[in-house]
Design a protein around this motif. Sequence first.
Motif, PDB file in Angstrom:
ATOM      1  N   VAL A 392      41.512  52.444  68.390  1.00 15.54           N
ATOM      2  CA  VAL A 392      40.483  52.933  67.450  1.00 15.54           C
ATOM      3  C   VAL A 392      39.373  53.665  68.219  1.00 15.54           C
ATOM      4  O   VAL A 392      38.901  54.720  67.800  1.00 15.54           O
ATOM      5  N   ALA A 393      39.004  53.128  69.384  1.00 16.88           N
ATOM      6  CA  ALA A 393      37.964  53.772  70.195  1.00 16.88           C
ATOM      7  C   ALA A 393      38.392  55.176  70.597  1.00 16.88           C
ATOM      8  O   ALA A 393      37.598  56.126  70.552  1.00 16.88           O
ATOM      9  N   GLU A 394      39.666  55.321  70.990  1.00 17.00           N
ATOM     10  CA  GLU A 394      40.165  56.640  71.398  1.00 17.00           C
ATOM     11  C   GLU A 394      40.071  57.641  70.252  1.00 17.00           C
ATOM     12  O   GLU A 394      39.770  58.808  70.459  1.00 17.00           O
ATOM     13  N   GLU A 395      40.332  57.154  69.047  1.00 21.85           N
ATOM     14  CA  GLU A 395      40.254  58.041  67.880  1.00 21.85           C
ATOM     15  C   GLU A 395      38.828  58.446  67.549  1.00 21.85           C
ATOM     16  O   GLU A 395      38.579  59.555  67.084  1.00 21.85           O
ATOM     17  N   MET A 396      37.893  57.528  67.775  1.00 18.78           N
ATOM     18  CA  MET A 396      36.551  57.727  67.247  1.00 18.78           C
ATOM     19  C   MET A 396      35.547  58.264  68.278  1.00 18.78           C
ATOM     20  O   MET A 396      34.486  58.746  67.902  1.00 18.78           O
ATOM     21  N   ARG A 397      35.833  58.122  69.560  1.00 18.14           N
ATOM     22  CA  ARG A 397      34.763  58.377  70.525  1.00 18.14           C
ATOM     23  C   ARG A 397      34.529  59.867  70.736  1.00 18.14           C
ATOM     24  O   ARG A 397      35.405  60.688  70.499  1.00 18.14           O
ATOM     25  N   ASP A 398      33.278  60.189  71.157  1.00 23.36           N
ATOM     26  CA  ASP A 398      32.954  61.578  71.474  1.00 23.36           C
ATOM     27  C   ASP A 398      32.550  61.655  72.935  1.00 23.36           C
ATOM     28  O   ASP A 398      32.181  60.650  73.546  1.00 23.36           O
ATOM     29  N   ALA A 399      32.615  62.860  73.498  1.00 22.57           N
ATOM     30  CA  ALA A 399      32.419  63.021  74.937  1.00 22.57           C
ATOM     31  C   ALA A 399      30.990  62.701  75.364  1.00 22.57           C
ATOM     32  O   ALA A 399      30.751  62.299  76.500  1.00 22.57           O
ATOM     33  N   ALA A 400      30.042  62.831  74.451  1.00 26.30           N
ATOM     34  CA  ALA A 400      28.633  62.720  74.839  1.00 26.30           C
ATOM     35  C   ALA A 400      28.190  61.282  75.101  1.00 26.30           C
ATOM     36  O   ALA A 400      27.253  61.054  75.862  1.00 26.30           O
ATOM     37  N   THR A 401      28.847  60.322  74.466  1.00 25.19           N
ATOM     38  CA  THR A 401      28.360  58.945  74.518  1.00 25.19           C
ATOM     39  C   THR A 401      29.417  58.033  75.124  1.00 25.19           C
ATOM     40  O   THR A 401      30.558  58.006  74.647  1.00 25.19           O
ATOM     41  N   PRO A 402      29.068  57.293  76.165  1.00 20.33           N
ATOM     42  CA  PRO A 402      30.048  56.354  76.719  1.00 20.33           C
ATOM     43  C   PRO A 402      30.493  55.350  75.653  1.00 20.33           C
ATOM     44  O   PRO A 402      29.670  54.860  74.875  1.00 20.33           O
ATOM     45  N   MET A 403      31.790  55.075  75.639  1.00 21.63           N
ATOM     46  CA  MET A 403      32.347  54.096  74.694  1.00 21.63           C
ATOM     47  C   MET A 403      32.746  52.845  75.468  1.00 21.63           C
ATOM     48  O   MET A 403      33.422  52.931  76.484  1.00 21.63           O
ATOM     49  N   ILE A 404      32.304  51.706  74.968  1.00 20.08           N
ATOM     50  CA  ILE A 404      32.678  50.427  75.565  1.00 20.08           C
ATOM     51  C   ILE A 404      33.528  49.664  74.553  1.00 20.08           C
ATOM     52  O   ILE A 404      33.053  49.327  73.470  1.00 20.08           O
ATOM     53  N   THR A 405      34.799  49.432  74.907  1.00 17.02           N
ATOM     54  CA  THR A 405      35.653  48.632  74.029  1.00 17.02           C
ATOM     55  C   THR A 405      35.671  47.198  74.527  1.00 17.02           C
ATOM     56  O   THR A 405      35.827  46.957  75.732  1.00 17.02           O
ATOM     57  N   LEU A 406      35.497  46.272  73.628  1.00 18.10           N
ATOM     58  CA  LEU A 406      35.495  44.870  74.014  1.00 18.10           C
ATOM     59  C   LEU A 406      36.929  44.362  74.153  1.00 18.10           C
ATOM     60  O   LEU A 406      37.720  44.460  73.207  1.00 18.10           O
ATOM     61  N   ALA A 407      37.269  43.869  75.348  1.00 16.58           N
ATOM     62  CA  ALA A 407      38.578  43.234  75.576  1.00 16.58           C
ATOM     63  C   ALA A 407      38.390  41.760  75.276  1.00 16.58           C
ATOM     64  O   ALA A 407      37.777  41.023  76.042  1.00 16.58           O
ATOM     65  N   THR A 408      38.895  41.336  74.106  1.00 15.71           N
ATOM     66  CA  THR A 408      38.507  40.034  73.576  1.00 15.71           C
ATOM     67  C   THR A 408      39.359  38.868  74.072  1.00 15.71           C
ATOM     68  O   THR A 408      38.946  37.727  73.957  1.00 15.71           O
ATOM     69  N   ALA A 409      40.546  39.151  74.582  1.00 20.50           N
ATOM     70  CA  ALA A 409      41.364  38.060  75.138  1.00 20.50           C
ATOM     71  C   ALA A 409      42.164  38.563  76.326  1.00 20.50           C
ATOM     72  O   ALA A 409      42.409  39.762  76.482  1.00 20.50           O
ATOM     73  N   HIS A 410      42.578  37.613  77.156  1.00 18.57           N
ATOM     74  CA  HIS A 410      43.415  37.895  78.324  1.00 18.57           C
ATOM     75  C   HIS A 410      44.850  38.137  77.824  1.00 18.57           C
ATOM     76  O   HIS A 410      45.311  37.442  76.911  1.00 18.57           O
ATOM     77  N   PRO A 411      45.573  39.089  78.425  1.00 21.37           N
ATOM     78  CA  PRO A 411      46.941  39.345  77.948  1.00 21.37           C
ATOM     79  C   PRO A 411      47.842  38.112  78.034  1.00 21.37           C
ATOM     80  O   PRO A 411      48.755  37.954  77.205  1.00 21.37           O
ATOM     81  N   ALA A 412      47.580  37.210  78.977  1.00 22.09           N
ATOM     82  CA  ALA A 412      48.442  36.028  79.130  1.00 22.09           C
ATOM     83  C   ALA A 412      48.306  35.058  77.968  1.00 22.09           C
ATOM     84  O   ALA A 412      49.082  34.123  77.839  1.00 22.09           O
ATOM     85  N   LYS A 413      47.330  35.284  77.106  1.00 26.81           N
ATOM     86  CA  LYS A 413      47.205  34.427  75.931  1.00 26.81           C
ATOM     87  C   LYS A 413      48.233  34.817  74.864  1.00 26.81           C
ATOM     88  O   LYS A 413      48.519  34.039  73.964  1.00 26.81           O
ATOM     89  N   PHE A 414      48.761  36.038  74.988  1.00 23.19           N
ATOM     90  CA  PHE A 414      49.736  36.553  74.008  1.00 23.19           C
ATOM     91  C   PHE A 414      50.917  37.184  74.759  1.00 23.19           C
ATOM     92  O   PHE A 414      51.223  38.359  74.582  1.00 23.19           O
ATOM     93  N   PRO A 415      51.593  36.366  75.616  1.00 23.82           N
ATOM     94  CA  PRO A 415      52.567  36.940  76.545  1.00 23.82           C
ATOM     95  C   PRO A 415      53.764  37.592  75.858  1.00 23.82           C
ATOM     96  O   PRO A 415      54.248  38.628  76.330  1.00 23.82           O
ATOM     97  N   ALA A 416      54.217  37.008  74.734  1.00 24.47           N
ATOM     98  CA  ALA A 416      55.432  37.556  74.107  1.00 24.47           C
ATOM     99  C   ALA A 416      55.170  38.972  73.607  1.00 24.47           C
ATOM    100  O   ALA A 416      55.948  39.906  73.880  1.00 24.47           O
ATOM    101  N   ALA A 417      54.076  39.157  72.899  1.00 17.98           N
ATOM    102  CA  ALA A 417      53.766  40.477  72.337  1.00 17.98           C
ATOM    103  C   ALA A 417      53.507  41.500  73.444  1.00 17.98           C
ATOM    104  O   ALA A 417      53.944  42.656  73.363  1.00 17.98           O
TER     105      ALA A 417
END
Length: 462
Positions: A392-417
């Motif tokens: 969603v960030a990639e779709e919405m962000r503009d070049a002028a403003t830094p975008m910070i996406t929150l990484a809410t969980a570690h990938p190892a919490k959802f290993p199968a997916a």
Amino acid sequence: MKYISTRGNAPVLSFEEAMLTGLARDGGLYLPESIPTLTADDIKALHGVSYEEAAFRIMRPFIGDAFTDDEFRTIIARTYAGFGHAARAPLKQLDAGHFLLELFHGPTLAFKDFAMQLIGQLFEASLKRSGDRVCIVGATSGDTGSAAIEAFRGLDKVDVFILYPHGRVSEVQRRQMTTPVEDNVHAIALDGDFDACQARVKDMFNDFEFRDAVGLAGVNSINWARVLAQVVYYFTAAVSLGAPERKVSFTVPTGNFGDIFAGYIAKRMGLPIDWLIVATNQNDILHRCLTTSEYKPDGVIPSISPSMDIQVSSNFERALYYAYDQDGAAVAQLMDELKAGGFSVSQGALEALRESFASGRCDEDETRATILETWNAAGELLCPHSAVGVKVAEEMRDAATPMITLATAHPAKFPAAVEKASGQHPPLPDRMADLYERSERVTRVENDLAAIETLIKDRIPN
Ligand SMILES: *Cc1c(COP(=O)(O)O)cnc(C)c1O
């Protein structure tokens, strides 16, 4: 500092009382009567200080006289001592102008630890003083429950019961809830979805007789102290990228609206935030509401980002409260309409929401594709929730403003997916590598209020 209900019809409480209570007695959520602000100089002074020091300065004005400065500093130091990264919430770069805020270095590998570890320490300090005992009941789609059990296991004056939707949490999430051996923590598998778990918890809070008999306390994302803890990393991340001189935007993988609402508080405190972007998975009620004004739950569709599989987004009520100019009666009216099937946000309130919030949606295929693409392009393995945010960030962000996406969980919490999407197996950090060998303890229960209340009464010491 006084706390008032979003529905305008509950006792005004102190920070400590609001924290111990959770849900207000009129069904509303507590908010500070007014929001303290930091000046540009205050924000500048956060450059280079530790996460703990920033947390102290940002949260201190909200807690009133609940704790002395020394007590509060000790509480904060204990809160983050068990994190696996010195920066607590490190910022990584994904691409020109796009950054990832890693919020998964806590003991249960999701951002919920930031708030829940704090709540554990706050409760411990407060109950030690009063001698009271409380019974914490919470609903979880996976991460809140594991964070709560981890934060409260073995504490003296607290029993914890966590309701999770049977069969709908990941194996790591389940094991984090069912393997702690302390007998003050109880994992309850409910026959129903997350909204059912959340509804039963609300029912228990509205059953005043039960509520008072067991000393019910809530630590779900509606608890103000949790929102407050999450405000801190919006500041530290923005300051790392040049705040207050430079504006930043945030994209937040969203379910119950607690995390992104903390960003809204940061903005109201004076942090120059351009956009707060709500990223939803296929359960896109918030995206639909922000684009069409209609808020109409229509059933949860299970996804690979289960912590966002939500139709009734509790903290959204807080955003509505501000969008409706702090009119508690108007919010109460909307919530009554919600009980009858849904509501429509007024034109004025929708415009107010859209001054701060934008939104986007990411379906299952896009989530998997984003995990693979981000791995290939930046060498970062994202959990499915974080991938929803990045897309969603990639779709919405503009070049002028830094975008910070929150990484809410570690990938190892959802290993199968993660493995299915990327071909990479995300290993658990060393400190929890034996999780799959520990034995589990769980009680299965039907989706029935009386049955759940009986179970809780039977389990707590009198
Ligand atoms: C809880 C959670 C979310 C959603 O956060 P809200 O505050 O409920 O909006 C997103 N991702 C993960 C991994 C979570 O645990």
